[in-house]
Design a protein around this motif. Structure first.
Motif, PDB file in Angstrom:
ATOM      1  N   PRO A  85     -63.133  41.644  46.085  1.00 14.16           N
ATOM      2  CA  PRO A  85     -62.617  41.816  44.723  1.00 14.16           C
ATOM      3  C   PRO A  85     -63.198  40.800  43.743  1.00 14.16           C
ATOM      4  CG  PRO A  85     -60.837  41.886  46.339  1.00 14.16           C
ATOM      5  CD  PRO A  85     -62.061  41.421  47.064  1.00 14.16           C
ATOM      6  N   SER A  86     -63.449  39.586  44.230  1.00 22.40           N
ATOM      7  CA  SER A  86     -64.053  38.556  43.381  1.00 22.40           C
ATOM      8  C   SER A  86     -65.075  37.793  44.207  1.00 22.40           C
ATOM      9  CB  SER A  86     -62.991  37.599  42.828  1.00 22.40           C
ATOM     10  OG  SER A  86     -62.318  36.930  43.884  1.00 22.40           O
ATOM     11  N   VAL A  87     -66.057  37.247  43.501  1.00 19.43           N
ATOM     12  CA  VAL A  87     -67.165  36.555  44.168  1.00 19.43           C
ATOM     13  C   VAL A  87     -67.362  35.203  43.491  1.00 19.43           C
ATOM     14  CG1 VAL A  87     -69.636  36.637  44.697  1.00 19.43           C
ATOM     15  CG2 VAL A  87     -68.276  38.748  44.745  1.00 19.43           C
ATOM     16  N   CYS A  88     -67.505  34.144  44.296  1.00 22.06           N
ATOM     17  CA  CYS A  88     -67.707  32.815  43.714  1.00 22.06           C
ATOM     18  C   CYS A  88     -69.057  32.762  42.999  1.00 22.06           C
ATOM     19  CB  CYS A  88     -67.605  31.736  44.788  1.00 22.06           C
ATOM     20  SG  CYS A  88     -68.974  31.678  45.962  1.00 22.06           S
ATOM     21  N   PRO A  89     -69.179  31.930  41.976  1.00 20.98           N
ATOM     22  CA  PRO A  89     -70.406  31.896  41.174  1.00 20.98           C
ATOM     23  C   PRO A  89     -71.670  31.626  41.992  1.00 20.98           C
ATOM     24  CG  PRO A  89     -68.662  30.663  40.080  1.00 20.98           C
ATOM     25  CD  PRO A  89     -68.148  31.013  41.437  1.00 20.98           C
ATOM     26  N   GLN A  90     -71.571  30.750  42.999  1.00 23.28           N
ATOM     27  CA  GLN A  90     -72.757  30.431  43.798  1.00 23.28           C
ATOM     28  C   GLN A  90     -73.243  31.650  44.563  1.00 23.28           C
ATOM     29  OE1 GLN A  90     -69.844  28.789  43.719  1.00 23.28           O
ATOM     30  NE2 GLN A  90     -70.115  26.589  44.143  1.00 23.28           N
ATOM     31  N   LEU A  91     -72.299  32.437  45.100  1.00 27.99           N
ATOM     32  CA  LEU A  91     -72.678  33.645  45.821  1.00 27.99           C
ATOM     33  C   LEU A  91     -73.204  34.708  44.863  1.00 27.99           C
ATOM     34  CD1 LEU A  91     -72.904  35.353  48.346  1.00 27.99           C
ATOM     35  CD2 LEU A  91     -70.440  35.811  48.221  1.00 27.99           C
ATOM     36  N   ALA A  92     -72.559  34.826  43.722  1.00 24.18           N
ATOM     37  CA  ALA A  92     -72.986  35.827  42.730  1.00 24.18           C
ATOM     38  C   ALA A  92     -74.406  35.563  42.241  1.00 24.18           C
ATOM     39  CB  ALA A  92     -72.018  35.830  41.551  1.00 24.18           C
ATOM     40  N   ALA A  93     -74.843  34.308  42.333  1.00 23.64           N
ATOM     41  CA  ALA A  93     -76.176  33.947  41.849  1.00 23.64           C
ATOM     42  C   ALA A  93     -77.272  34.156  42.892  1.00 23.64           C
ATOM     43  CB  ALA A  93     -76.178  32.479  41.403  1.00 23.64           C
ATOM     44  N   VAL A  94     -76.896  34.538  44.110  1.00 27.12           N
ATOM     45  CA  VAL A  94     -77.904  34.727  45.167  1.00 27.12           C
ATOM     46  C   VAL A  94     -78.678  36.013  44.893  1.00 27.12           C
ATOM     47  CG1 VAL A  94     -78.286  35.102  47.626  1.00 27.12           C
ATOM     48  CG2 VAL A  94     -76.540  33.473  46.872  1.00 27.12           C
ATOM     49  N   PRO A  95     -79.994  35.934  44.781  1.00 27.18           N
ATOM     50  CA  PRO A  95     -80.777  37.143  44.494  1.00 27.18           C
ATOM     51  C   PRO A  95     -80.906  38.040  45.721  1.00 27.18           C
ATOM     52  CG  PRO A  95     -82.236  35.262  44.783  1.00 27.18           C
ATOM     53  CD  PRO A  95     -80.836  34.725  44.837  1.00 27.18           C
ATOM     54  N   GLY A  96     -81.069  39.325  45.456  1.00 28.73           N
ATOM     55  CA  GLY A  96     -81.328  40.267  46.529  1.00 28.73           C
ATOM     56  C   GLY A  96     -80.107  40.737  47.286  1.00 28.73           C
ATOM     57  N   VAL A  97     -78.914  40.398  46.802  1.00 30.19           N
ATOM     58  CA  VAL A  97     -77.670  40.807  47.450  1.00 30.19           C
ATOM     59  C   VAL A  97     -76.975  41.854  46.593  1.00 30.19           C
ATOM     60  CG1 VAL A  97     -75.396  40.064  48.281  1.00 30.19           C
ATOM     61  CG2 VAL A  97     -77.403  38.580  48.601  1.00 30.19           C
ATOM     62  N   ARG A  98     -76.467  42.899  47.216  1.00 34.64           N
ATOM     63  CA  ARG A  98     -75.708  43.934  46.509  1.00 34.64           C
ATOM     64  C   ARG A  98     -74.225  43.571  46.562  1.00 34.64           C
ATOM     65  NH1 ARG A  98     -73.479  48.848  48.858  1.00 34.64           N
ATOM     66  NH2 ARG A  98     -72.921  50.341  47.225  1.00 34.64           N
ATOM     67  N   PHE A  99     -73.547  43.673  45.408  1.00 36.76           N
ATOM     68  CA  PHE A  99     -72.131  43.313  45.330  1.00 36.76           C
ATOM     69  C   PHE A  99     -71.286  44.532  44.995  1.00 36.76           C
ATOM     70  CE2 PHE A  99     -74.459  39.431  44.360  1.00 36.76           C
ATOM     71  CZ  PHE A  99     -73.854  38.530  45.223  1.00 36.76           C
ATOM     72  N   VAL A 100     -70.195  44.707  45.760  1.00 40.31           N
ATOM     73  CA  VAL A 100     -69.211  45.756  45.495  1.00 40.31           C
ATOM     74  C   VAL A 100     -67.888  45.040  45.257  1.00 40.31           C
ATOM     75  CG1 VAL A 100     -68.039  47.802  46.389  1.00 40.31           C
ATOM     76  CG2 VAL A 100     -70.444  47.389  46.977  1.00 40.31           C
ATOM     77  N   ARG A 101     -67.372  45.112  44.027  1.00 36.84           N
ATOM     78  CA  ARG A 101     -66.224  44.285  43.641  1.00 36.84           C
ATOM     79  C   ARG A 101     -64.903  45.026  43.878  1.00 36.84           C
ATOM     80  NH1 ARG A 101     -68.349  39.285  40.885  1.00 36.84           N
ATOM     81  NH2 ARG A 101     -70.557  39.761  40.727  1.00 36.84           N
ATOM     82  N   ARG A 102     -64.522  45.053  45.138  1.00 37.69           N
ATOM     83  CA  ARG A 102     -63.232  45.622  45.547  1.00 37.69           C
ATOM     84  C   ARG A 102     -62.962  45.187  46.986  1.00 37.69           C
ATOM     85  NH1 ARG A 102     -64.859  49.214  49.145  1.00 37.69           N
ATOM     86  NH2 ARG A 102     -66.646  50.619  48.742  1.00 37.69           N
ATOM     87  N   ARG A 103     -61.781  45.526  47.495  1.00 36.25           N
ATOM     88  CA  ARG A 103     -61.458  45.231  48.891  1.00 36.25           C
ATOM     89  C   ARG A 103     -62.290  46.119  49.807  1.00 36.25           C
ATOM     90  NH1 ARG A 103     -56.762  42.465  50.319  1.00 36.25           N
ATOM     91  NH2 ARG A 103     -56.392  43.813  52.134  1.00 36.25           N
ATOM     92  N   VAL A 104     -62.576  45.600  50.966  1.00 40.62           N
ATOM     93  CA  VAL A 104     -63.394  46.336  51.916  1.00 40.62           C
ATOM     94  C   VAL A 104     -62.638  47.558  52.446  1.00 40.62           C
ATOM     95  CG1 VAL A 104     -62.630  44.973  53.916  1.00 40.62           C
ATOM     96  CG2 VAL A 104     -64.895  46.070  53.929  1.00 40.62           C
ATOM     97  N   ARG A 105     -63.367  48.635  52.702  1.00 38.51           N
ATOM     98  CA  ARG A 105     -62.809  49.866  53.259  1.00 38.51           C
ATOM     99  C   ARG A 105     -63.517  50.183  54.572  1.00 38.51           C
ATOM    100  NH1 ARG A 105     -63.701  53.188  47.630  1.00 38.51           N
ATOM    101  NH2 ARG A 105     -62.150  52.068  46.339  1.00 38.51           N
ATOM    102  N   VAL A 106     -62.844  50.976  55.396  1.00 36.41           N
ATOM    103  CA  VAL A 106     -63.432  51.358  56.677  1.00 36.41           C
ATOM    104  C   VAL A 106     -64.762  52.067  56.472  1.00 36.41           C
ATOM    105  CG1 VAL A 106     -63.153  52.843  58.695  1.00 36.41           C
ATOM    106  CG2 VAL A 106     -61.230  51.452  57.899  1.00 36.41           C
ATOM    107  N   GLY A 107     -64.856  52.869  55.427  1.00 37.61           N
ATOM    108  CA  GLY A 107     -66.096  53.594  55.166  1.00 37.61           C
ATOM    109  C   GLY A 107     -67.274  52.687  54.883  1.00 37.61           C
ATOM    110  N   ASP A 108     -67.001  51.432  54.462  1.00 38.75           N
ATOM    111  CA  ASP A 108     -68.090  50.485  54.193  1.00 38.75           C
ATOM    112  C   ASP A 108     -68.841  50.100  55.462  1.00 38.75           C
ATOM    113  OD1 ASP A 108     -67.442  50.340  51.446  1.00 38.75           O
ATOM    114  OD2 ASP A 108     -65.921  48.814  51.835  1.00 38.75           O
TER     115      ASP A 108
END
Length: 211
Positions: free
Chosen positions: A43-66
């Motif tokens: 649901p939320s990502v710390c700034p250091q992680l958000a700044a990592v290039p080449g990573v895809r972010f999905v801003r919600r709780r994890v689901r089984v389908g993921d």
């Protein structure tokens, strides 16, 4: 009982990290040098992680389908119960899963990693003492200088094809590669083209002599 060391190819493979905090960041940083396609679901990502290039972010709780088609999964949320549910779902689908701060819930443990070019050494105590694993890692790094050992391994990899083309005998090739490695370590660097040619010619002579 200790853990079996298994090295897997991650380049271009999908990997899921559930969680967006500092712990998830450390896991992502360990994975990235091996070239996976990482998706972080949180649901939320710390700034250091958000700044990592080449990573895809999905801003919600994890689901089984993921979990579908993931090569491996890291359960790194701040919700221990959610981490256990992620682990159980992964186990049911035979997906390797690591659970932070709860190695027994997961199916694999992150080792302490020492890397030198194409060489990767993983050190694991089976959860008994991460401090001991980190100490062993430091000892390995101390005897394998980063500025020389990586380039030597890369050079040796480049030698494989010309050696294979020049020498028919597997025994002679193995002996030459041992000689090349020992010479590189003695000199503390990859060999020059001239140095390589001398050792290759010697190996050809030995192969012809022993027929």
């Amino acid at each position: 009982m200790g853990c079996f060391p298994l090295f897997i190819e991650l380049a271009g493979r999908p990997c899921l990290v559930a969680g967006g905090g500092k712990v998830a960041l450390r896991k992502v940083q360990k994975l990235l040098p091996f070239g996976p396609h990482i998706t972080v679901v949180a649901p939320s990502v710390c700034p250091q992680l958000a700044a990592v290039p080449g990573v895809r972010f999905v801003r919600r709780r994890v689901r089984v389908g993921d979990l579908r088609r993931q090569t491996l999964v890291i359960a790194a949320t701040d919700d221990a119960a959610l981490n256990r549910r992620i682990a159980a779902a992964c186990r049911a689908r035979h997906i390797p899963v690591n659970v932070v701060d709860n190695p027994d819930a997961g199916s694999f443990i992150f080792p302490a990693l020492a890397r030198r070019g194409p060489l990767t050494v993983g050190v694991c105590t089976g959860g008994a003492s991460p401090v001991a694993a980190a100490w062993v890692k430091r000892q390995i790094e101390a005897v394998l200088p980063e500025e020389t050992f990586g380039p030597i391994l890369t050079w040796l990899a480049d030698c494989r094809q010309p050696v294979k083309a020049a020498l028919a005998s597997e025994t002679t090739r193995a002996a030459l590669f041992a000689r090349l490695f020992d010479t590189c370590m003695e000199k503390g660097r990859p060999l020059t083209d001239e140095e390589f040619a001398v050792l290759l010619d010697q190996a050809k002579t030995e192969e012809n002599t022993h027929g």
